[in-house]
Every structure is written in structure tokens, then in C-alpha cells.
Design an enzyme around this catalytic site. Structure first.
Site, PDB file in Angstrom:
ATOM      1  N   SER A 123       0.860   3.861  -3.228  1.00  0.00           N
ATOM      2  CA  SER A 123       0.179   4.929  -3.964  1.00  0.00           C
ATOM      3  C   SER A 123      -1.208   5.236  -3.391  1.00  0.00           C
ATOM      4  CB  SER A 123       0.014   4.526  -5.431  1.00  0.00           C
ATOM      5  OG  SER A 123       1.253   4.531  -6.067  1.00  0.00           O
TER       6      SER A 123
ATOM      7  N   GLY B 157       0.825  -1.203   0.000  1.00  0.00           N
ATOM      8  CA  GLY B 157       0.000   0.000   0.000  1.00  0.00           C
ATOM      9  C   GLY B 157       0.857   1.250   0.000  1.00  0.00           C
TER      10      GLY B 157
ATOM     11  N   GLU C 227      10.807   8.561 -15.465  1.00  0.00           N
ATOM     12  CA  GLU C 227      11.339   9.899 -15.201  1.00  0.00           C
ATOM     13  C   GLU C 227      11.912  10.005 -13.790  1.00  0.00           C
ATOM     14  OE1 GLU C 227       8.515   9.133 -16.698  1.00  0.00           O
ATOM     15  OE2 GLU C 227       9.093   9.768 -18.710  1.00  0.00           O
TER      16      GLU C 227
ATOM     17  N   GLU D 176      13.481  -4.448  -5.310  1.00  0.00           N
ATOM     18  CA  GLU D 176      12.360  -4.389  -6.226  1.00  0.00           C
ATOM     19  C   GLU D 176      12.784  -3.977  -7.633  1.00  0.00           C
ATOM     20  OE1 GLU D 176       9.094  -2.100  -4.696  1.00  0.00           O
ATOM     21  OE2 GLU D 176       8.218  -1.852  -6.678  1.00  0.00           O
TER      22      GLU D 176
END
Lengths: 378, 247
Positions: free
Chosen positions: A132, A130, A365, A247
Site C-alpha cells: 500500500s 511494501g 468488498e 495469505e
């Protein structure tokens, strides 16, 4: 300037045997449909995850006390690259095995560890992350979901979004604001929230292929015991970001489209077509290089170093590669050719899902911004 | 890095820096010979330095990094006994890949240094996000070229290295395109002058990209080999290249 120092990777002596074990398991229980084998780490198949658990291939590096198998980081690496190269449906346990288990073992209290870690290693407990929220995409420090104390309990209120696998997960590790009025990175904590806790609800977000991987997750007056706090109150930001090398550098960052590459090789075989041969060569060279880079980051992690910059580079190059494969195959292959039917199906599937590759785990980005910082530009 | 390799790097680095791109060979060669570098790959028993391919990687990479004017890699590879024409081409492709890796890192270093110093619109160029993103892309390409060259050197030490050499040259070639483009773009006009050092690197990078096999040559060769083995052999072959019991 040398931004990526590669030391030779000492692959474990047990690697060939482990590969045989995984290949046999995938041959027996894996997914056969080539389209479903593409992007396989998002495909949840609980039965397959339990098979891996039975075979001792989950929680591989964890202590036996918590159901792990105390094998080396590189042995685990061998197993996961085999699973991904074969397009095995590993999505159910993927996040739990990669991040949540290690995080619980590192920071969890005894109660949390006993409750979740052995079940993850058995391939029976799955996790979602959890991070975003509707107002925070890449800007995670703007999270607004709150945890407030009420006697011995914590009360969670708020909403998460883009939560991969929330609908098949048993618990979420959520980053929430535990100090009222705090701003940005301060005052955040991590909580382990069982998905069946009263007040937790999950609403699917269907993606453009019609598939259900993402979700919105709502917390309304969710009451958790004090033991649900993971690690240290207020240290949530540091705890959550420390996981990112795990990750970002794994083989899932370059192997998502491997099935399509293999179908391309199958299609090119016997054709003596220089355009196809050149494309195969170019993609093979990239795969080999990315494997070396990814494994070299794994070896550094295993030595206890934090190769955060290198991990970020692997993610950026790996995502670009995975996204380029379907575009390049489409440009080179005549899909009107009846022989190209399977290739076309896999390619069209990946064309549709590949925009997500450079969004998940940090947008391109943001990733490039991190690399720029590593270069001393920020 | 092993101690001998560190020593080798500490020896070659300042000498290559001093000799640079323009030293005449009649001055450079005796100094290179004094360190035994032309005989880098000749066995000790035959009076050479007795270096392996990871040693060669270090020396060739530094030759690229400093845009060394003398083609030391060609001299050293020329002395590898028993190399037929095809093997010679492969070994030189490896050498050029290593040089490209070094030269890309040097060009990246120049570019980063320049954008941190040069101010436009009231702040250093390096603070502009567009410039940062270009250089990050460049850094990834340089990293990939370096890793691929390392992989080829390791494979050469193990024995058969056709796949890895093809990969290293191809990957390095591809990195040249982005690397040279970004390096010149962020330098603006100064990078296009003879007085500034960038062209020593970029002119060589463009040349090395074509030498001993261009992109088409190596991608076709590699692709034909992979295709001939078939889709089902690709991954097992790849892992067998590095796994202990298989090598």
C-alpha cells in the site's frame, strides 16, 4: 454449481506429537495475559520467535540447505493452528515465515536466499510487505514508488503506508514501479530492501487502541545493489499476487478471536444458560466448519493446486466470523457481572481491533468482487 | 472423489434430474430401486448397496440439488439397522444438511444464470456490483454448508459423529437464511412464480431447516456439550477428532 469441493484432508501421522511440542512450548514461553493473547498474530515477541526457531518450528517446509526442516505443508499447518489457537505471540516472524521466506526461495537469487532465509528459519529475521501507498489502498496497481537504474545500482524513491511491523522488521519486500512512465500492472518489480539501508525511515501510525503495528515507510535516494531485485524485472505484479492464496486462507483468518470464544465457554460453564449455550454452539459450529475449509485449502496448496477462489472464501467467511464474535458476546453477556471481568476485557479489545480484520489482506468488498469473478459474473 | 463415488454420482444425477420435484412415487420408486438406491446404506452381505456415509453424502446432496420429490434420504436412512430414535434423528439431520448443501448450490446456479441473462438499465443484472456482492455472500454460505456436510460424512465413517452432525445441520440451517433470501431477491418477481423452478428449491430449504432440529435445538445441544467439556478441552478435542493417532 459447486464452488468449494472438499476432499478429505489426510492429517499427518506426526500431528499429535507436533501439537504436544507446540503446546509445551507455549505453556512455557507463551503470553499469559488473555487480552494480549487475542489477535495474537499481530503481537511481536522476538524472544518467542527465536524459541520457535530453535525448536525447528519456523521455515518448516523449506530445504535444509537454507535452514529449513523439509517437513510437509500440513505439518506446518498443524503448528500454526496450534500457535494461533493458543494465542501465542507470533507477530514478529509471521509475515517472514508465511510469505517472504517462500517468495525468496522461489524467486530470490542465491545472495538474497543466503542472506535472509536461514535467519528467518532461526526466528531472527523479520519481514514486512511494501504494497500500500498513500494513493493506493486496495488499488495496488496504482503504486508510484519508483526504482530507477544508476549504473549497477537501483535507486528507490517514494513512500509505503500501513506497513505492518516495519519497525521490528529487518527487510521489506516492496512492489515498486521500475519502468518510468509505465501504467497499472505493467512495469512493476519487487525489491528486497534492508530496513537499515541509508535513506529508509519509519514513522509509526498509532491505531485506535493506542497500539503501534502500522507504519509509514519513506525511501529517499535509497541505493540498492543489482542483486536486490527479486525475481524478474517487470514481473512484480504477477509475483506479488501469486502469494495471495497463502495469505488469505490460513487459520489466522478465523482464529484471531479464538481466545474470546474460549473465555465465553469458561464464562458459560456451570451456568445452564440457554442463551449462552446457543451462542457457544453456533460459534463452535462455525469454527469447526472454517477449520475444515481452511485445512482443505492448505491440502490443495500442498498438492500444487491454486485454490485462489476457495482461499478467498475462507478469508471472507473467516473475517466475518472473527468480527461477529465480539459483537455477539457483547449482546449476550451482562458485563456488569463481576465474574465476566476477563471476558469483558478481551471482548472490548477485540471490538476495537476487529474492524481491521476485513481490511487487512484485501478489503471485504474487493474479496467479494474476486468471488463474483469466480462465479462468472465479471 | 473415488471411482465408485463418481460412478454413483453419474448414475444418480441424470435420474434425479429426470424425476425432479414432481414425479409421483409410484413412478419414481421403481426406478430408484432399480439402481439400488433405497438400499444404499444396507451392507452388501444383506443384499444392499453397501455404501458408506461419503456415498450417502453424494446421493443426498444430489437429491437436494434436484429437489427430488421422493424423500429418498428418509427411505435410505430408515433401512439403517439398529438405529434407535435418537440416532435416527441425528442421521436424518445429516441427510437434511446434505440436501440443503445441494439445494443451495442449485439455487446459486439458477441465480447466477439468471442475472447473467436478464438485462436492466441496459446491462445484465450480474454486472451490478450490489448484485455481485450479494451472490458472493451466498456462494460463501453454500460453500460452508457443503464443507460442513462433508465433515459430518467423514466423521460418520470414522464412528462417533455427534459433534459434526450438530455442526453440519446448524451450519446448513444458517446458510438457508442468506441463500434463500438472496436467490429470491436477485430473481425479482419471476422467482416468486409457480412456473419458475426456484421455489422447488427454496420451499424445501425452508422446510428442511426446521426438520430434525432447528437452529435453537442444535446450537443448544452443541453448546451444552462444548461447555460441559470446558474451555481448556475445546481445541484439543477439536484436533483429536481428525488427528490420525487419536481416531
Amino acid at each position: 454449481m459447486q464452488t468449494f469441493v472438499t476432499e478429505p484432508v489426510d492429517w499427518p501421522d506426526t500431528a499429535p506429537a507436533l501439537r504436544e511440542q507446540v503446546r509445551a512450548l507455549v505453556a512455557e514461553h507463551g503470553e499469559r495475559d488473555p487480552v494480549r493473547r487475542a489477535n495474537s498474530w499481530t503481537k511481536a515477541a522476538p524472544q518467542f520467535s527465536r524459541k520457535l526457531g530453535e525448536a525447528g518450528l519456523l521455515g518448516m517446509t523449506w530445504p535444509t540447505e537454507y535452514g529449513g526442516h523439509e517437513r510437509s505443508q500440513l505439518e506446518r499447518y498443524v503448528v500454526i493452528e496450534e500457535l494461533l489457537a493458543a494465542g501465542a505471540p507470533v507477530g514478529a516472524h509471521w509475515i517472514a515465515d508465511r510469505q517472504s521466506g517462500p517468495l525468496l526461495l522461489r524467486l530470490g537469487n542465491e545472495e538474497l536466499k543466503r542472506r535472509w532465509v536461514p535467519a528467518i528459519a532461526r526466528g531472527e529475521a523479520y519481514a514486512c510487505i511494501g504494497l500500500s501507498e498513500p494513493g493506493s489502498g486496495s488499488d495496488l496497481a496504482s503504486v508510484r514508488t519508483t526504482a530507477r537504474r544508476d549504473g549497477d545500482e537501483w535507486i528507490i524513491e517514494g513512500q509505503k503506508v500501513w506497513t505492518t511491523g516495519a519497525h521490528v522488521s529487518h527487510f521489506m519486500i516492496a512492489l515498486v514501479r521500475s519502468e518510468a512512465g509505465s501504467e497499472r500492472q505493467a512495469g512493476l518489480s519487487q525489491f528486497v530492501i534492508p530496513m537499515d539501508a541509508p535513506g529508509v525511515s519509519v514513522k509509526p501510525i498509532i491505531d485506535l487502541t493506542g497500539a503501534h503495528e502500522f507504519n509509514e515507510v519513506f525511501f529517499e535516494d535509497v541505493r540498492l545493489p543489482a542483486s536486490a531485485l527479486l525475481g524478474t524485472e517487470g514481473e512484480g505484479w504477477k509475483q506479488a499476487t501469486a502469494e495471495l492464496s497463502l495469505e488469505r486462507s490460513g487459520p489466522e483468518r478465523y482464529l484471531s478471536s479464538m481466545v474470546l470464544f474460549l473465555e465465553l465457554v469458561r464464562h458459560a460453564q456451570g451456568k445452564d444458560d440457554p442463551v449462552l449455550a446457543q451462542l457457544v454452539g453456533r460459534l463452535a459450529a462455525e469454527a469447526w466448519t472454517l477449520r475444515l475449509m481452511s485445512a482443505s485449502v492448505a491440502a490443495k496448496l500442498a498438492r500444487g493446486e491454486d485454490p485462489a477462489l476457495e482461499a478467498t472464501m475462507v478469508k471472507d467467511l473467516g473475517n466475518s466470523y472473527e468480527q461477529a464474535i465480539p459483537q455477539l458476546v457483547q449482546a449476550a453477556v451482562d458485563f456488569g457481572d463481576a465474574e465476566a471481568e476477563v471476558l469483558r476485557a478481551v471482548c472490548f479489545y477485540l471490538l476495537q481491533v476487529s474492524p481491521s480484520f476485513s481490511l487487512r489482506g484485501g478489503t471485504r468488498e474487493i474479496i467479494k468482487g474476486i468471488i463474483a469473478r469466480g462465479l462468472g459474473l465479471r | 472423489m473415488s471411482d465408485t463415488r463418481r460412478m454413483l454420482a453419474e448414475m444418480a444425477d441424470p435420474l434425479f434430474a429426470e424425476l425432479g420435484p414432481d414425479a409421483p412415487s409410484e413412478r419414481a420408486l421403481p426406478q430408484l430401486e432399480e439402481l439400488g438406491l433405497p438400499l444404499l446404506l444396507v451392507p452388501e452381505a444383506k443384499g444392499g448397496f453397501g455404501g458408506d456415509w461419503l456415498d450417502a453424502l453424494i446421493v443426498f446432496r444430489l437429491a437436494g440439488y434436484h429437489a427430488l420429490g421422493v424423500d429418498l434420504p428418509a427411505i435410505a436412512v430408515g433401512k439403517v439397522a439398529g438405529a434407535g430414535e435418537e440416532q435416527h434423528q441425528s442421521l436424518m439431520a445429516f441427510a437434511r444438511a446434505a440436501q440443503i448443501a445441494g439445494a443451495l448450490d442449485a439455487a446459486l446456479g439458477l441465480a447466477v444464470g439468471y442475472v447473467n441473462e436478464r438485462e436492466q438499465f441496459g446491462r445484465p443484472l450480474g454486472k451490478f456490483q450490489a448484485v455481485q456482492q450479494s451472490l458472493a455472500t451466498f456462494a460463501c454460505e453454500a460453500a460452508a454448508a457443503n464443507c460442513a456436510a462433508m465433515g459430518a460424512a467423514q466423521a460418520l465413517n470414522r464412528g462417533a459423529a455427534q459433534f459434526e452432525i450438530a455442526t453440519a445441520k446448524l451450519r446448513a440451517n444458517r446458510a438457508v437464511e442468506i441463500g434463500t433470501t438472496v436467490a429470491h431477491q436477485v430473481h425479482g418477481a419471476i422467482g416468486f412464480t409457480q412456473e419458475y423452478a426456484l421455489h422447488h428449491l427454496t420451499r424445501r430449504l425452508w422446510q428442511w431447516r426446521s426438520e430434525y432440529g432447528n437452529d435453537a435445538h442444535w446450537s443448544r445441544r452443541l453448546g451444552s456439550a462444548v461447555t460441559a467439556r470446558g474451555a481448556d478441552r475445546f481445541w484439543p478435542d477439536l484436533t483429536a477428532r481428525t488427528d490420525p493417532a487419536c481416531r
